[in-house]
Scaffold this motif. Structure first.
Motif, mmCIF file in Angstrom:
data_model
loop_
_atom_site.group_PDB
_atom_site.id
_atom_site.type_symbol
_atom_site.label_atom_id
_atom_site.label_comp_id
_atom_site.label_asym_id
_atom_site.label_seq_id
_atom_site.Cartn_x
_atom_site.Cartn_y
_atom_site.Cartn_z
ATOM 1 N N ARG A 225 -2.017 56.704 13.271
ATOM 2 C CA ARG A 225 -3.094 56.509 14.244
ATOM 3 C C ARG A 225 -3.028 57.443 15.441
ATOM 4 N N VAL A 226 -1.927 58.170 15.555
ATOM 5 C CA VAL A 226 -1.830 59.059 16.719
ATOM 6 C C VAL A 226 -1.578 60.515 16.353
ATOM 7 N N GLU B 147 -9.308 56.251 9.512
ATOM 8 C CA GLU B 147 -8.482 55.244 8.841
ATOM 9 C C GLU B 147 -9.363 54.116 8.324
ATOM 10 N N HIS C 68 -3.918 60.918 27.238
ATOM 11 C CA HIS C 68 -2.613 60.560 26.698
ATOM 12 C C HIS C 68 -2.544 60.672 25.190
ATOM 13 N N GLY C 69 -3.262 61.611 24.628
ATOM 14 C CA GLY C 69 -3.122 61.862 23.199
ATOM 15 C C GLY C 69 -3.871 60.900 22.303
ATOM 16 N N LEU D 235 -9.250 59.573 14.552
ATOM 17 C CA LEU D 235 -8.218 59.217 13.573
ATOM 18 C C LEU D 235 -8.408 57.775 13.125
ATOM 19 N N LEU D 236 -8.814 56.939 14.077
ATOM 20 C CA LEU D 236 -8.968 55.524 13.785
ATOM 21 C C LEU D 236 -10.207 55.303 12.920
ATOM 22 N N THR E 191 0.411 56.489 24.218
ATOM 23 C CA THR E 191 -0.728 56.600 23.316
ATOM 24 C C THR E 191 -0.869 55.312 22.508
ATOM 25 N N GLY E 192 0.254 54.682 22.213
ATOM 26 C CA GLY E 192 0.217 53.443 21.430
ATOM 27 C C GLY E 192 1.572 52.776 21.476
ATOM 28 N N TRP E 193 1.736 51.749 20.635
ATOM 29 C CA TRP E 193 2.993 51.004 20.684
ATOM 30 C C TRP E 193 3.364 50.531 19.293
ATOM 31 N N THR F 25 -1.048 65.545 26.677
ATOM 32 C CA THR F 25 -1.779 64.817 25.640
ATOM 33 C C THR F 25 -0.954 64.640 24.367
ATOM 34 N N MET F 26 0.344 64.839 24.464
ATOM 35 C CA MET F 26 1.180 64.634 23.277
ATOM 36 C C MET F 26 1.228 63.138 22.957
ATOM 37 N N PRO F 27 1.168 62.784 21.670
ATOM 38 C CA PRO F 27 1.237 61.360 21.345
ATOM 39 C C PRO F 27 2.615 60.773 21.669
ATOM 40 N N GLY G 203 0.800 55.647 30.342
ATOM 41 C CA GLY G 203 0.467 56.900 29.674
ATOM 42 C C GLY G 203 0.856 56.941 28.208
ATOM 43 N N LEU H 70 4.562 56.961 21.492
ATOM 44 C CA LEU H 70 4.513 55.544 21.135
ATOM 45 C C LEU H 70 5.689 54.841 21.801
ATOM 46 N N ARG I 212 -0.197 51.367 28.255
ATOM 47 C CA ARG I 212 -1.311 52.311 28.338
ATOM 48 C C ARG I 212 -1.381 52.920 29.740
ATOM 49 N N ALA J 280 1.320 53.171 12.625
ATOM 50 C CA ALA J 280 1.246 53.552 14.036
ATOM 51 C C ALA J 280 1.233 55.072 14.182
ATOM 52 N N PHE K 92 -4.626 50.701 19.309
ATOM 53 C CA PHE K 92 -4.321 51.645 20.384
ATOM 54 C C PHE K 92 -5.557 52.087 21.151
#
Lengths: 725, 132
Positions: free
Chosen positions: B129-130, A195, A185-186, A191-192, B111-113, B87-89, B109, B91, B106, B126, A245
């Motif tokens: 990070r992606v 950072e 899921h990307g 990257l983390l 990548t983050g929030w 696999t595209m990011p 699917g 959020l 998650r 955010a 994440f």
């Protein structure tokens, strides 16, 4: 559109939301209790809550949160929709209307305590599991975590303040173990890690134990783990935030050194700590932070009074520290600071002036016969270091440019129907901001060119025995003081026969011109050249490779091609790391002083008799170990009188340029040094053949030669002469 | 090719598709993202997003969860089954930061929030990070 205007739209939405709610309630009263109606009610209230939060209407936000909590229980079936409950929900709606009106008209929010209580009672009045959800407070989720976090900050602030007021707090050890599926899921753990490194972290070790044999490696699985050391000035929440994440484990622990811990504990007031500990131990986050590796967090603190007097390595004596036990938490460390670009440019300029002045001073002293002074050498080093540090402020990773490429590739895939894989390397390579800003356009053109012209169609690839998927490789790297950006494809390569034929047809070269492979490849950059049989939408739209080269040259760079028929082409752009300074050779032509950028110079030669052959009246070639290179007289091109006319009396500089190698003829070489580039465009106007100006150590202005322009001008003149003949 | 897409070539920027049914949230998000230097394409809900995404070719999707027609999780599920967006990011915008919600995002699917209300710093962090 400003924030106020957006807020007005938010209030319009609230009105719409209220109207929607009214409609739903009418339906519910009429007996509707279908999931979609309930869902619509929930969504309307949820939307209002979101906007209330965004625009800072805290009371409205808190109220809608309680309202939403109850509605959620209805929505997920925990609470059945009784008449009583419908009554509560509709009554709550009226208070919501009042809340919105108050927020819109900047008035006091309505008294909602009774209603909140009723909502909470209705929520808890349901079956057993409801109690868990609605029990503690109107804000059940964030509250306990936040409180515990604060407790920790206070604790550490106390540690910091009292034990190591002058020193840094002990470093954090961060152990990161992404799960095998962390890349799904990307997700991108790297990257983390980067950072965190940007926060000052150092990677202590990389755990590769999960890495299987090469044949078994699946590219979309994550195999690595990292252990990092992070400066203690970062707060734990910020460190954890980075990995929010991450799918996997993260451990953050203070590397408390024993002496510091004991000293800190001695200074702290036992009672205050106990109180804090009580809060912390019961809090859910407590288990995560175990202080020194051998013992869990609370232990050293509790033991502290006993061990207290012993080491006392604390910089502050205990009594002083103890006098201020409830110290305010230290402010969080600033990781970055935003600076206006103007200020930065002024700093860069000033440092440039400093470099010049320093050079002038050194020259003046040496002219006056002053013996070498140590301090002056130090000053020289410091100036250079200052300059480098200043330039580093302007440096940015190529990533900002490279990150746009995947999208361009995706678009091209759609437009051309070709399948393309993009490989990127060196995206963290840092270059000057100006380069980052201005490389985008030529780079895009090269990428488009690679996909459109370079890569074959899928059928052609399969016929040629290649994989169906074309590969475009993009890389950036530092090479001997320059940055080299390469765009390579594994496509058909340059068809030199065709290129040459086209160039002859377009009158760019004469049919009988002697051209090396390199010369032919470089014809692509000639103005007005295009080999595409059909002008495609993508790269063939009249903006040719000559524009790409011009853009690169404007950045002080050069572009070169390597190509193999059937195997692909590679375009390399070599750019200076900064446009503000360059290493140059100071030369004399007639009475003038010029600077030749060192990056162009291959060698300098004082020619013997017979090394230079005259071709015609004005043209001459120089024999460099068997290869004849055109000699270019700087004096003739720039109209300087009084310069040496015979190569035997002059110095020849063999230079590398976009148009291939060439020879520049100058009178003498004075020196080699770093110069600060001053733009001619900004101060006067652009002049062909000159790249800029600089101020020399003696205060005189010297012009910087544009080697590419000089050599290409020579070539063009010659070609014209050939064509005319 | 339209003049608009020709224009794109010279001005390549990162494009973000934002999906939210509330116009004010969309504007707020757009204003913040444009400030950060991104190009923004907007969709009103999951269905709209599915129709928009191929043309917009975004580098990142930021989506609200609660939306009519097709909600955020539904959108992500539909995107993830397409090879192109596997696999595209992506959020999700959420109002709660509970582990349960994150786990849910998650599992769907994401990548983050980004927890609402967001400020530009939070948004930038955010995205950083992606997005490479």
């Amino acid at each position: 559109m400003n924030l106020d205007e957006i807020q007005q739209i938010f209030f319009q939405e609230c009105e719409e939301g209220l109207a929607t709610l009214e409609g739903c309630f009418a339906a519910i009263r009429g007996g509707a209790d279908d999931p979609e109606t309930i869902n619509t009610v929930f969504r309307a209230v949820h939307s209002i809550k979101g906007g209330a939060g965004a625009f800072g209407h805290e009371r409205l936000q808190a109220y809608t949160h309680s309202y939403e909590t109850l509605l959620d229980l209805v929505r997920n079936g925990t609470l059945a929709l009784s008449d009583d409950l419908v009554g509560t929900i509709i009554a709550a709606f009226d208070v919501l209307s009042d809340h919105i009106a108050a927020a819109r008209d900047h008035e006091e929010p309505p008294a909602d305590a009774a209603m909140l209580e009723r909502l909470s009672a209705a929520a808890t009045g349901g079956p057993a599991p409801v109690a868990e959800v609605a029990a503690p407070e109107p804000e059940p989720d964030p509250a306990p975590v936040a409180a515990a976090g604060d407790g920790f900050d206070d604790l550490f602030a106390m540690f910091d303040d009292e034990s190591t007021a002058a020193d840094e707090p002990p470093a954090w050890q961060v152990v990161v173990r992404p799960s095998a599926s962390a890349l799904d899921h990307g997700g991108e753990p790297l990257l983390l890690i980067r950072e965190l490194v940007a926060m000052g972290a150092t990677v202590m070790s990389v755990d590769t134990s999960a890495l299987p044999m090469p044949a078994e490696v699946e590219p979309e699985r994550s195999y690595f783990g990292w252990t990092l050391s992070v400066p203690g000035t970062n707060d734990e929440a910020a460190i954890r935030g980075v990995f929010d994440f991450l799918d996997g484990d993260v451990e953050v622990t203070r590397l408390v050194d024993e002496a510091a811990a004991q000293a800190a504990a001695a200074a702290a007031e036992a009672a205050a700590i106990d109180a804090l500990l009580d809060g912390i131990v019961s809090a859910p986050v407590a288990e995560v932070v175990a202080a020194p590796p051998p013992a869990p967090a609370p232990t050293p603190v509790v033991e502290a009074p006993v061990a207290a007097p012993a080491p006392a390595s604390a910089p502050n004596p205990a009594p002083v520290a103890a006098a201020k036990p409830a110290a305010a938490p230290i402010p969080p460390t600033q990781q970055t600071i935003r600076v206006e670009l103007d200020r930065l440019d002024r700093l860069v300029n000033l440092v440039g002036e400093l470099v010049i002045t320093q050079a002038m001073l050194a020259q003046r002293l040496s002219e006056n016969g002053c013996p070498p002074i140590d301090e002056l050498t130090d000053l020289d080093h410091l100036t250079r270091e200052l300059q480098e540090s200043t330039m580093a402020i302007r440096a940015q990773p190529m990533k900002t440019v490279f990150s746009r490429v995947p999208r361009i590739i995706r678009e091209l895939e759609q437009e051309t129907g070709k399948r393309v894989r993009l490989d990127v390397e060196g995206e963290m390579t840092e270059v000057d901001k100006t380069v980052v800003e201005r490389i985008g356009e030529p780079l895009t053109h090269l990428i488009r060119n690679a996909v459109d012209h370079g890569l074959e169609s899928t059928d052609d690839r399969l016929a040629a025995g290649k994989g169906a998927e074309g590969v475009v490789r993009l890389s950036a790297a530092h090479q001997s003081g320059r940055i080299v950006i390469t765009v390579a494809d594994d496509g058909r390569g340059i068809d030199r026969v065709r290129v040459r034929a086209k160039a002859v047809e377009r009158g760019i070269v004469s049919a009988d011109a002697q051209l090396s492979d390199e010369d032919i490849d470089n014809l692509i950059f000639a103005p007005g050249f295009s080999t595409a049989a059909t002008v495609s939408n993508i790269s063939g739209r009249g903006v040719g490779m000559d524009v790409v080269r011009k853009n690169i040259q404007a950045l002080g760079g050069r572009i070169g091609i390597q190509s193999r028929l059937g195997h692909g082409s590679s375009f390399s752009m070599s750019l200076p790391l900064t446009l503000a300074v360059l290493d140059g050779m100071i030369v004399t032509v007639g009475e003038q002083t010029f600077v030749v950028p060192l990056s162009h110079i291959v060698e300098s030669v004082r020619p013997g008799q017979g090394c230079v052959k005259r071709m015609s009246n004005n043209a001459a070639v120089f024999d460099v170990r068997g290869t004849y290179l055109p000699v270019h007289r700087v004096a003739d091109q720039l109209g300087i009188v009084g310069a040496a006319t015979e190569p035997a009396e002059a110095v020849l500089l063999v230079v590398e340029s976009d148009g291939g190698q060439g020879v520049l003829m100058v009178d003498t070489i004075q020196d080699q040094r770093q110069v600060v580039v001053k733009s001619l465009e900004a101060n006067y106007q652009a002049i062909h053949g000159l790249a800029g100006a600089t101020i020399l150590g003696d205060g005189r202005v010297a012009l910087i030669l544009d080697v590419d322009a000089l050599i290409s001008r020579w070539r063009r003149d010659n070609v014209r002469r050939d064509l005319a003949a | 090719m339209t003049s608009q897409s020709m224009h794109k070539e010279t001005r390549v920027a990162i494009t973000i598709l934002t999906v939210d049914d509330s116009p004010s949230m969309r504007m707020l998000l757009k204003a913040a993202l444009v400030d950060l230097g991104y190009d923004v394409v907007q969709a009103e809900d999951g269905v709209d997003a599915l129709e928009t995404i191929d043309g917009a070719a975004p580098d990142l999707v930021i989506t609200d969860i609660n939306m009519p027609r097709l909600d955020g999780f539904g959108l992500i599920e539909q995107l993830r089954v397409q090879d192109h967006y596997r696999t595209m990011p992506i959020l999700v915008l959420t109002t709660e930061s509970s582990d349960e919600k994150k786990q849910r995002a998650r599992a769907a699917g994401a990548t983050g929030w980004i927890v609402k209300p967001f400020d530009p710093e939070k948004l930038a962090a955010a995205i950083r990070r992606v997005l490479h």
